[in-house]
Design an enzyme around this catalytic site. Structure first.
Site, PDB file in Angstrom:
ATOM      1  N   ARG A 236      37.049  38.862  39.783  1.00  0.00           N
ATOM      2  CA  ARG A 236      37.888  37.669  39.678  1.00  0.00           C
ATOM      3  C   ARG A 236      38.976  37.691  40.758  1.00  0.00           C
ATOM      4  O   ARG A 236      39.517  38.755  41.084  1.00  0.00           O
ATOM      5  CB  ARG A 236      38.573  37.610  38.307  1.00  0.00           C
ATOM      6  CG  ARG A 236      37.675  37.170  37.171  1.00  0.00           C
ATOM      7  CD  ARG A 236      37.283  35.692  37.288  1.00  0.00           C
ATOM      8  NE  ARG A 236      36.418  35.257  36.204  1.00  0.00           N
ATOM      9  CZ  ARG A 236      35.083  35.210  36.268  1.00  0.00           C
ATOM     10  NH1 ARG A 236      34.454  35.579  37.364  1.00  0.00           N
ATOM     11  NH2 ARG A 236      34.379  34.761  35.238  1.00  0.00           N
ATOM     12  N   HIS A 284      32.190  32.723  45.718  1.00  0.00           N
ATOM     13  CA  HIS A 284      31.934  32.984  44.286  1.00  0.00           C
ATOM     14  C   HIS A 284      30.451  32.737  43.940  1.00  0.00           C
ATOM     15  O   HIS A 284      30.132  31.924  43.080  1.00  0.00           O
ATOM     16  CB  HIS A 284      32.855  32.110  43.404  1.00  0.00           C
ATOM     17  CG  HIS A 284      32.976  32.625  41.991  1.00  0.00           C
ATOM     18  ND1 HIS A 284      34.131  32.516  41.251  1.00  0.00           N
ATOM     19  CD2 HIS A 284      32.083  33.252  41.173  1.00  0.00           C
ATOM     20  CE1 HIS A 284      33.948  33.039  40.043  1.00  0.00           C
ATOM     21  NE2 HIS A 284      32.707  33.504  39.984  1.00  0.00           N
TER      22      HIS A 284
HETATM   23  P1  NDP Z   1      32.133  44.303  30.574  1.00  0.00           P
HETATM   24  O1  NDP Z   1      33.048  43.757  29.539  1.00  0.00           O
HETATM   25  O2  NDP Z   1      30.760  44.707  30.176  1.00  0.00           O
HETATM   26  O3  NDP Z   1      32.813  45.583  31.260  1.00  0.00           O
HETATM   27  C1  NDP Z   1      34.165  45.682  31.529  1.00  0.00           C
HETATM   28  C2  NDP Z   1      34.522  47.069  32.017  1.00  0.00           C
HETATM   29  O4  NDP Z   1      35.880  47.058  32.492  1.00  0.00           O
HETATM   30  C3  NDP Z   1      34.453  48.109  30.898  1.00  0.00           C
HETATM   31  O5  NDP Z   1      33.985  49.339  31.412  1.00  0.00           O
HETATM   32  C4  NDP Z   1      35.926  48.247  30.489  1.00  0.00           C
HETATM   33  O6  NDP Z   1      36.288  49.501  29.952  1.00  0.00           O
HETATM   34  C5  NDP Z   1      36.612  48.062  31.834  1.00  0.00           C
HETATM   35  N1  NDP Z   1      38.015  47.677  31.636  1.00  0.00           N
HETATM   36  C6  NDP Z   1      38.506  46.601  30.985  1.00  0.00           C
HETATM   37  N2  NDP Z   1      39.854  46.603  31.009  1.00  0.00           N
HETATM   38  C7  NDP Z   1      40.221  47.721  31.669  1.00  0.00           C
HETATM   39  C8  NDP Z   1      41.466  48.301  31.999  1.00  0.00           C
HETATM   40  N3  NDP Z   1      42.632  47.738  31.644  1.00  0.00           N
HETATM   41  N4  NDP Z   1      41.466  49.466  32.680  1.00  0.00           N
HETATM   42  C9  NDP Z   1      40.312  50.061  33.036  1.00  0.00           C
HETATM   43  N5  NDP Z   1      39.095  49.571  32.746  1.00  0.00           N
HETATM   44  C10 NDP Z   1      39.048  48.415  32.067  1.00  0.00           C
HETATM   45  O7  NDP Z   1      32.096  43.226  31.747  1.00  0.00           O
HETATM   46  P2  NDP Z   1      30.879  42.877  32.749  1.00  0.00           P
HETATM   47  O8  NDP Z   1      30.451  44.121  33.412  1.00  0.00           O
HETATM   48  O9  NDP Z   1      29.842  42.082  32.047  1.00  0.00           O
HETATM   49  O10 NDP Z   1      31.598  41.868  33.765  1.00  0.00           O
HETATM   50  C11 NDP Z   1      32.729  42.252  34.525  1.00  0.00           C
HETATM   51  C12 NDP Z   1      33.341  41.033  35.195  1.00  0.00           C
HETATM   52  O11 NDP Z   1      32.550  40.582  36.287  1.00  0.00           O
HETATM   53  C13 NDP Z   1      33.459  39.790  34.337  1.00  0.00           C
HETATM   54  O12 NDP Z   1      34.574  39.856  33.466  1.00  0.00           O
HETATM   55  C14 NDP Z   1      33.602  38.684  35.359  1.00  0.00           C
HETATM   56  O13 NDP Z   1      34.964  38.446  35.631  1.00  0.00           O
HETATM   57  C15 NDP Z   1      32.945  39.251  36.607  1.00  0.00           C
HETATM   58  N6  NDP Z   1      31.774  38.468  37.013  1.00  0.00           N
HETATM   59  C16 NDP Z   1      31.787  37.848  38.244  1.00  0.00           C
HETATM   60  C17 NDP Z   1      30.703  37.117  38.684  1.00  0.00           C
HETATM   61  C18 NDP Z   1      30.659  36.521  40.052  1.00  0.00           C
HETATM   62  O14 NDP Z   1      29.737  35.744  40.362  1.00  0.00           O
HETATM   63  N7  NDP Z   1      31.571  36.845  40.948  1.00  0.00           N
HETATM   64  C19 NDP Z   1      29.518  36.944  37.828  1.00  0.00           C
HETATM   65  C20 NDP Z   1      29.587  37.639  36.579  1.00  0.00           C
HETATM   66  C21 NDP Z   1      30.690  38.362  36.181  1.00  0.00           C
HETATM   67  P3  NDP Z   1      35.612  50.061  28.592  1.00  0.00           P
HETATM   68  O15 NDP Z   1      34.254  50.540  29.035  1.00  0.00           O
HETATM   69  O16 NDP Z   1      36.487  51.167  28.183  1.00  0.00           O
HETATM   70  O17 NDP Z   1      35.553  48.916  27.634  1.00  0.00           O
HETATM   71  C1  OXD Z   2      30.770  34.662  35.529  1.00  0.00           C
HETATM   72  C2  OXD Z   2      30.895  34.090  36.879  1.00  0.00           C
HETATM   73  O1  OXD Z   2      31.746  35.112  34.945  1.00  0.00           O
HETATM   74  O2  OXD Z   2      29.924  33.457  37.363  1.00  0.00           O
HETATM   75  O3  OXD Z   2      29.630  34.671  35.009  1.00  0.00           O
HETATM   76  O4  OXD Z   2      31.921  34.275  37.514  1.00  0.00           O
END
Ligand code: NDP
Ligand code: OXD
Length: 321
Positions: A236, A284
């Site tokens: 993001r 994006h």
């Molecule tokens: P998940 O919820 O599966 O994973 C999140 C990870 O981040 C977990 O390992 C979590 O830790 C960790 N985390 C959360 N908060 C913290 C913190 N404060 N400190 C350290 N680690 C933290 O998310 P996804 O993998 O499914 O997706 C990640 C992000 O990718 C989405 O939120 C979205 O914003 C972005 N995205 C972007 C896209 C694009 O096209 N650019 C497309 C799809 C997604 P823990 O394991 O301990 O819970």
């Molecule tokens: C998502 C994205 O969060 O496309 O899936 O950014």
């Protein structure tokens, strides 16, 4: 499958900036006699049991008094959680999908390998017609640090591992993944950064992770190799401080940056990032949700829930992801 009183059970689509009509068509094919409506259609809001959303308008949830679940087209739900009228007592299901994971991994692998092979350096040399043999290190000598070891982080880690990179990860709670050195929490953040050459961000955007890609973070990265450390942000725009990125790229604190997301999207024409040669910008598109797999995933969830099964992949409102 029989839906009692079908007229009172409906799926509402509320999608901005994507082809809502096409999603509706596909949902109607998948859900058969379960009614699917769009914003402009004639329906009673009290009949809506599920709303499928992307970038909802301010009135998106008005009158939805019988809502059973909010279905998020995005894997990231940060914007949705900031919606002032989001019903906080209704569960939210986010998108988790192999196709989406594969696409994000494609993006991450493409950027990591490009930087590992010193593409920025050779592109500059090519422009200057300069022949200088600088050997890239072996993949195993490059440490890729993944912030966020969730669905996407773990998928990317597996593929990068197969390519021979040395891997470490940082998450909120400790994660044990074979072949990946795990770091967790604020207390281990500096140690994580200190051994990272190429930093990949796949965190969700929460109050804790906002602005985490800043100058101080960059200055703690390890890579001493020609060009300096690299950041790759596929998560993001709110994670990054773009003024800090521009400064760090210019003064050498960072060797290069690959950015798919921005503080303001579309990235304004006056942003300095456009003109920095070692800044690789994509609009994006790292992982766009696929209509076919998306409809199949959410239709299954809706049908199962109507049949009395619990929802899956529910967002934890208190954690913010
Ligand atoms: P998940 O919820 O599966 O994973 C999140 C990870 O981040 C977990 O390992 C979590 O830790 C960790 N985390 C959360 N908060 C913290 C913190 N404060 N400190 C350290 N680690 C933290 O998310 P996804 O993998 O499914 O997706 C990640 C992000 O990718 C989405 O939120 C979205 O914003 C972005 N995205 C972007 C896209 C694009 O096209 N650019 C497309 C799809 C997604 P823990 O394991 O301990 O819970
Ligand atoms: C998502 C994205 O969060 O496309 O899936 O950014």
């Amino acid at each position: 499958m029989v839906f009692e009183g079908t007229i009172h059970h409906m799926l509402l689509l509320h999608l901005s900036d994507v082809d809502e009509a096409n999603w509706a068509l596909k949902f109607r094919e998948a859900l058969g006699d379960y009614p699917v409506v769009r914003r402009g259609d004639d329906f009673d809001p009290a009949d809506i049991r599920y709303i499928f959303v992307w970038k909802p308008k301010p009135d998106a949830f008005d009158g939805l008094t019988n809502l059973k679940a909010v279905l998020s087209l995005g894997a990231g739900v940060d914007a949705l959680l900031r919606h002032p009228k989001l019903p906080r007592d209704v569960p939210m299901v986010r998108f988790i999908d192999d196709d989406l994971s594969q696409k994000m991994t494609d993006y991450v692998v493409a950027q990591v390998t490009m930087h590992h092979r010193l593409f920025t350096r050779y592109q500059a040399d090519q422009k200057a017609r300069r022949w200088v043999q600088l050997y890239p290190p072996a993949a195993s000598e490059s440490v890729v640090g993944i912030m966020g070891m969730g669905v996407l982080g773990q998928h990317a880690a597996e593929r990068l591992k197969a390519l021979g990179f040395t891997l470490r990860s940082w998450s909120r709670s400790p994660r044990s993944v074979e072949g990946v050195e795990g770091f967790a929490g604020e207390a281990q953040f500096d140690a994580f950064l200190g051994g990272t050459d190429i930093l990949v961000n796949l965190l969700p955007l929460t109050p804790e992770t906002q602005g985490i890609l800043n100058y101080e973070t960059f200055s703690k990265l390890h890579r001493k190799l020609d060009g300096g450390p690299v950041i790759i942000n596929g998560a993001r725009g709110g994670h990054q401080k773009e003024a800090d990125i521009a400064r760090a790229l210019r003064d050498g604190t960072l060797g290069a940056a690959s950015l798919d997301v921005f503080e303001v999207e579309p990235l304004p024409a006056e942003s300095p990032l456009w003109d920095i040669p070692n800044c690789y910008i994509t609009p994006h598109i790292a992982a766009i949700s696929n209509e076919r797999t998306g409809v199949s995933y959410f239709s299954r969830i809706l049908k199962d829930h109507e049949a009395g099964k619990p929802l899956v992949n529910v967002v934890d409102f208190s954690r913010g992801y």
